[in-house]
Design a protein around this motif. Sequence first.
Motif, short mmCIF file in Angstrom:
data_model
loop_
_atom_site.label_atom_id
_atom_site.label_comp_id
_atom_site.label_asym_id
_atom_site.label_seq_id
_atom_site.Cartn_x
_atom_site.Cartn_y
_atom_site.Cartn_z
N UNK A 15 2.11 -3.68 -2.31
CA UNK A 15 2.21 -4.70 -3.36
C UNK A 15 1.06 -4.56 -4.35
N UNK A 16 -0.12 -4.24 -3.86
CA UNK A 16 -1.28 -4.09 -4.74
C UNK A 16 -1.11 -2.91 -5.69
N UNK A 17 -0.38 -1.88 -5.24
CA UNK A 17 -0.16 -0.71 -6.10
C UNK A 17 0.91 -0.93 -7.15
N UNK A 18 1.66 -2.04 -7.04
CA UNK A 18 2.68 -2.33 -8.03
C UNK A 18 2.06 -2.79 -9.33
N UNK A 19 2.81 -2.76 -10.45
CA UNK A 19 2.28 -3.28 -11.72
C UNK A 19 1.87 -4.75 -11.60
N UNK A 20 0.92 -5.15 -12.42
CA UNK A 20 0.35 -6.50 -12.34
C UNK A 20 1.41 -7.58 -12.56
N UNK A 21 2.41 -7.31 -13.41
CA UNK A 21 3.42 -8.32 -13.68
C UNK A 21 4.35 -8.54 -12.50
N UNK A 22 4.36 -7.59 -11.53
CA UNK A 22 5.21 -7.75 -10.35
C UNK A 22 4.42 -8.28 -9.16
N UNK A 23 3.18 -7.82 -9.02
CA UNK A 23 2.38 -8.22 -7.86
C UNK A 23 1.77 -9.59 -7.99
N UNK A 24 1.39 -10.00 -9.19
CA UNK A 24 0.78 -11.29 -9.37
C UNK A 24 -0.72 -11.27 -9.07
N UNK A 25 -1.33 -12.44 -9.26
CA UNK A 25 -2.78 -12.55 -9.09
C UNK A 25 -3.21 -12.31 -7.65
N UNK A 26 -2.44 -12.80 -6.68
CA UNK A 26 -2.85 -12.70 -5.28
C UNK A 26 -2.83 -11.27 -4.76
N UNK A 27 -2.22 -10.34 -5.48
CA UNK A 27 -2.24 -8.94 -5.08
C UNK A 27 -3.43 -8.19 -5.66
N UNK A 28 -4.23 -8.84 -6.48
CA UNK A 28 -5.41 -8.22 -7.05
C UNK A 28 -6.61 -8.41 -6.13
#
Length: 294
Positions: A142-155
């Motif tokens: 999920x963290x490797x996905x684009x930011x618009x798909x993963x959301x803040x919690x994946x950062x």
Amino acid sequence: MPVRFSDISNLTSPKAVVRVLEVLFGCAAFSLAASSGAARSSAFAAFAMFTWCFSFAATLVTFLVEFTQFHSLLPFSWKNLPVTLAAFAALMNLAASVTYPLMVMTVGCPRPWGRPPCSYQTAATICSCLAFLAYSAEVYIVKAEPADRGGYMATGPGLLKVLEVFVACVLFVSLATGAIPDSLGFRLCVAALCACAFMSLVVIVMMVGECRGRCPVPLARLLVAFNTLAVLMYAAVLVNWALHLSRQSDIVTGCPQMDCPKNQMVMSAFLTGVNLLAYVADLIYSIKLTCPRN
């Protein structure tokens, strides 16, 4: 809006395969632990059982919700919730994989006729370790996905928030089970730790519920202020406990290793240091977000 099923080809995606493994490992872990006859032998065994049952149920519900696309009917954004649950499940399974063999299997295993002792407990521990690896893989995917798909919690900041809350919960358990001095200074330290954990939990709820637009203060500046306050409070708590430990020159004798007050204070101080480093890293992330980019 009717519920639409996802495409069958999505079941072969890396995320779906990892979630299937999570369900299998979680189900195997609590089934083996329950079959061993020691599922309620101690608080650590109960924690391990809760971890495996919670992970199994949460992952199964997440898998079904995404396959049926039921999340499109929910009043909040779904993209932050699965990775948050996966991060918590990874940390909980890691803790269960460490505490279950140390605190449950070392006490003694039943020796039923026809199988070696601790066979079920050992298999449950192996499944718990595999579940931890599976949840870690999901967080990485999920963290490797684009930011618009993963959301803040994946950062990075989002995952650090999960780590901060989890370590704080473990710290509270160690304080509750230990012989902590009953003084005003320690009460203030516990109050500071509770305040930091509550603020981190509020941030997680805001991000999962997509409540950032309702915040009257710019969120980036609010996170900087919160993380700065948390770093100062954790540093003060760590210094206070280090001074208390320095006054105890002799380890208490005649008690088990984990039950000695000084050893419990050392464990609490270590967990406090871990969370202090997490808040420092979170503060650095927050400052980078507020700095203008050229």
